[in-house]
Design an enzyme around this catalytic site. Structure first.
Site, short mmCIF file in Angstrom:
data_model
loop_
_atom_site.label_atom_id
_atom_site.label_comp_id
_atom_site.label_asym_id
_atom_site.label_seq_id
_atom_site.Cartn_x
_atom_site.Cartn_y
_atom_site.Cartn_z
N LYS A 48 0.80 -1.22 0.00
CA LYS A 48 0.00 0.00 0.00
C LYS A 48 0.84 1.28 0.00
CE LYS A 48 -3.59 -0.26 -0.43
NZ LYS A 48 -4.71 -0.69 -1.30
N SER A 265 -3.02 -12.56 3.38
CA SER A 265 -3.42 -12.44 1.97
C SER A 265 -2.37 -13.05 1.04
CB SER A 265 -3.73 -10.99 1.60
OG SER A 265 -2.59 -10.19 1.67
#
Ligand SMILES: Cc1ncc(COP(=O)(O)O)c(C=O)c1O
Length: 305
Positions: A48, A265
């Site tokens: 991110k 994830s």
């Protein structure tokens, strides 16, 4: 410039992450080469960082982000850490709305960078945080710069201009398949768009949790969620629903067998890579490991002492 010296701030170190060879499925599928972008090498520790920097610099260029404004957004954690880090490096105030049940490590990290946290109802997940941030911005529109990572094209553009170009260079253009999890969908959308423009035969698979109640922090079950505006389903040749436990198992396994301590994830990415490898005879498969497992130690993912 002396090698290893970074001239102007930590944000220069965002992107250009290593592409790791993953050996986990090699015995089972010897002609499928598997690689993963090690996104925890970004200075804020996750994929991110790319999106946060891209959206903040886009806001600066457009004049939407000025010194008097506070950067505000909803985030399940990693984007918040990235905003907090980039905001601190560039001298902006940062306010983050997140469900109160995100991991303790994430709350502590954001606070360490000097950002303020507003908690939303954990039962409403990331959608509850989105609703809350919209209320705050509507009440005081001039006080905030609201990048809105779910709707901001500069999120996906970070991957179109960065992640995808790196993958093409690092595989010498040999990549045949790309897989990534869906959160805001920025990673998948931006990377897939560029890869398919480069070579329309590259197959892309998007990964979401199997259902709306799941333990895959960072990922979204699109059919039951507020659908991100940047999501473009035409870029996905397939969308697979990943179960939580097998993803956790694979995250645990790869820590022990390859020394790669990755988050939930990344386990979902491995689950999808394995499923894909079972259907193709050969290929050069690239996926993304969004963050490190040290962000989840308190959740018990790797067992407790
Ligand atoms: C751990 C983790 N994995 C995957 C993703 C998904 O990335 P994207 O938002 O680019 O779809 C995120 C996003 O927040 C994340 O935090």
């Amino acid at each position: 410039m002396t090698q290893g010296v970074v001239p102007a701030g930590i944000t220069r170190l965002i992107g250009n992450t290593p592409l790791l060879r993953v050996r986990l499925f090699e015995k089972e599928f010897p002609r499928v080469e598997v690689y993963a972008k090690a996104e925890w090498f970004n200075p804020g520790g996750s994929v991110k960082d790319r999106a946060a920097l891209s959206m903040i610099e886009d806001g600066e260029r457009r004049g939407a982000l000025t010194r008097d404004k506070t950067i505000i957004d909803s985030t399940s954690g990693n984007t918040g850490i990235a905003y907090a880090m980039v905001g601190a490096a560039k001298g902006y105030r940062v306010k983050l709305v997140m469900p109160s049940n995100v991991s303790a490590e994430r709350k502590a990290l954001v606070t360490a960078y000097g950002a303020e946290i507003v908690y939303s109802d954990p039962g409403e997940g990331s959608d509850g945080a989105i609703r809350r941030v919209r209320e705050l911005v509507a009440a005081e529109p001039d006080a905030y710069f609201y990048p809105d990572q779910y709707s901001n094209p500069a999120n996906a553009r970070a991957h179109y201009e960065g992640t995808a170009v790196e993958i093409l260079q690092q595989t010498n253009g040999r990549v045949t398949h790309f897989l990534a999890g869906l959160g805001t969908t920025g990673t998948f959308v931006g990377t897939s768009r560029r890869l398919k423009e480069h070579d329309a035969s590259i197959r892309t698979i998007a990964i979401q949790p199997e259902d709306s109640f799941h333990g895959l922090e960072g990922l979204k079950h699109i059919p039951t969620a507020i659908v991100p505006k940047i999501w473009d389903p035409t870029l996905a040749d397939d969308i697979w629903g990943c179960p939580t436990e097998p993803a956790y198992d694979l995250a645990r396994t790869i820590a022990r067998t390859e020394g790669l301590l990755v988050g939930h994830s990344s386990g979902a990415a491995l689950w999808a890579v394995r499923r894909l490898a079972g259907t193709i005879k050969e290929g050069v498969v690239v996926t993304v490991f969004p963050d490190s497992g040290d962000r989840y130690l308190s959740t018990g993912l790797y067992g407790r002492k």
